[in-house]
Design an enzyme around this catalytic site. Structure first.
Site, short mmCIF file in Angstrom:
data_model
loop_
_atom_site.label_atom_id
_atom_site.label_comp_id
_atom_site.label_asym_id
_atom_site.label_seq_id
_atom_site.Cartn_x
_atom_site.Cartn_y
_atom_site.Cartn_z
N VAL A 244 0.81 -1.28 0.11
CA VAL A 244 0.25 -0.02 -0.15
C VAL A 244 1.06 1.22 -0.08
O VAL A 244 0.52 2.16 -0.78
CB VAL A 244 -0.96 0.08 1.22
N ARG B 136 14.06 -2.05 3.82
CA ARG B 136 13.01 -1.96 2.94
C ARG B 136 12.54 -0.67 2.42
O ARG B 136 12.41 -0.26 1.09
CB ARG B 136 11.99 -2.75 3.27
N ASN C 192 -6.05 -0.67 8.79
CA ASN C 192 -7.23 -0.90 9.11
C ASN C 192 -7.18 -1.50 10.60
O ASN C 192 -6.31 -1.94 10.95
CB ASN C 192 -7.77 -2.22 8.14
N ASP D 177 -11.44 3.30 10.52
CA ASP D 177 -12.15 4.21 11.25
C ASP D 177 -11.72 4.39 12.65
O ASP D 177 -11.33 5.46 13.40
CB ASP D 177 -13.67 4.05 11.36
N THR E 180 -8.67 7.27 5.15
CA THR E 180 -9.25 6.94 3.87
C THR E 180 -10.69 6.44 3.87
O THR E 180 -11.52 6.78 2.99
CB THR E 180 -8.53 5.94 3.18
N ASP F 102 -14.50 2.67 -1.09
CA ASP F 102 -15.68 1.89 -1.30
C ASP F 102 -16.58 2.76 -2.28
O ASP F 102 -17.19 2.24 -3.23
CB ASP F 102 -16.20 1.78 -0.23
N SER G 68 -15.46 4.89 -4.61
CA SER G 68 -14.90 4.76 -5.85
C SER G 68 -15.35 3.24 -6.50
O SER G 68 -15.88 3.04 -7.76
CB SER G 68 -13.32 4.66 -5.78
N HIS H 103 -15.56 1.55 6.97
CA HIS H 103 -15.10 0.90 6.09
C HIS H 103 -14.89 -0.46 6.38
O HIS H 103 -13.85 -1.03 7.02
CB HIS H 103 -13.53 1.59 5.81
N THR I 215 -4.75 -5.73 -1.39
CA THR I 215 -5.35 -4.70 -2.15
C THR I 215 -4.63 -3.48 -2.12
O THR I 215 -4.30 -3.02 -0.72
CB THR I 215 -6.84 -4.37 -1.97
#
Length: 320
Positions: free
Chosen positions: A16, A42, A123, A126, A146, A151, A153, A178, A233
């Site tokens: 992400v 990394r 996550n 919220d 976010t 969602d 979109s 979310h 994702t």
């Protein structure tokens, strides 16, 4: 903003975080991106890889690795580091692990003297956003999740396939968590400015097959459909993060469905949920209170109660 250079730090250099950075580099959203990761190598590797894009982009973005101690001059800090759910889990199932990670990140960043804007993607977003706000002590308008931006979109993409139009010609929002309790505010979904419910009523034969409940379910489940197939994702949410950050740095006043701390809006307080907001240089300029119908208002209340239960389980007053 404290400096002429627009500086963004991304905490979490995984899929992400790197997707977000890649999107920002290609859109020339900021002047500097600092990659931060628990594994410094990394972060360094991602920064080097991203810096090799510059010959192929329109403008140069300086990308480098850093640590939380280097965040004092950042304008925006994007937090993607968190806990990933395992198969069969929901986003809420990783709350305890996410809370430990978030507490460490926020405390270290605030110790640096950071006084900018947080944008959160970790996550359950919220609850994590509410936690960042509590621990940071920043004003609520400078802590943004976010939320249901991705969602919303996904909803527009699904409807664009049904109506054979560009997704950007669809206006509407998924609201609330979310997560599993999110819902689509169908009373406010429009296509080319025309309410979708009116379109369906006027063209019943053409759209008799359209099941709005099924569309809402597909919107909610879209992330899991991707996750179960490839394990993550990241392109969509990375672009959402870049979009929100661009609206902040360019003071664009975009209206985006984000996780926002509510203080009386929609009759809710001491909770964070996905609602449309005007995003500009100060973060959230204003929250838009949609006139939800009775069914939608009930769904929003139920969603907020689920989020609030998660927030209360963290006993945040003991962490501050």
């Amino acid at each position: 903003m404290k400096s002429k250079s627009r500086k963004v730090a991304i905490v979490g250099s995984g899929l992400v975080g790197s997707s977000c950075a890649y999107s920002m580099v290609n859109q020339a959203i900021c002047d500097e991106i600092m990659m931060i990761d628990r594994t410094y190598d990394r972060a360094m590797a991602q920064a080097l890889d991203l810096s090799h894009c510059m010959d192929f982009t329109g403008t140069r973005t300086k990308v480098y690795a850093g640590t939380a101690k280097d965040c004092s001059e950042m304008d925006v800090i994007i937090v993607t580091a968190g806990a990933n759910p395992k198969p069969g889990q929901t986003r809420l199932d990783v709350l305890d692990e996410a809370a430990v990670i978030t507490e460490e990140i926020v405390n270290n960043i605030m110790a640096s003297g950071f006084d900018g804007i947080f944008v959160i993607a970790a996550n359950p977003v919220d609850i994590v956003t509410y936690m960042v706000w509590t621990l940071s002590g920043l004003p609520r308008h400078r802590v943004i999740g976010t939320g249901t931006s991705i969602d919303s979109s996904r909803l527009k993409t699904l409807l664009s396939d049904v109506f054979s139009i560009d997704p950007r010609s669809v206006n509407g929002y998924a609201l609330g968590e979310h997560g599993e309790s999110q819902f689509v505010a169908w009373s406010h979904v429009t296509i080319g400015g025309k309410p979708i419910l009116q379109i369906m009523d006027q063209h019943r034969e053409r759209f008799s097959h359209l099941d709005l409940d099924d569309i809402a379910r597909k919107t909610k489940d879209a992330g899991w459909e991707i996750f179960t197939r490839k394990g993550s994702t990241h392109f969509g949410i990375g672009s959402a993060l870049a979009y929100i950050t661009r609206s902040i740095l360019n003071d664009e006043h975009k209206i985006i469905a984000v996780s926002a701390i509510l203080d009386g809006e929609y009759g809710q307080s001491q909770v964070c949920a996905g609602v449309p907001a005007i995003i500009g240089s100060d973060g959230i300029k204003e929250l838009l209170e949609l006139n939800l119908n009775e069914e939608e208002a009930g769904k929003f209340l139920a969603s907020c109660e689920i989020i609030r239960t998660g927030i209360n389980s963290l006993c945040l007053e003991e962490r501050v």
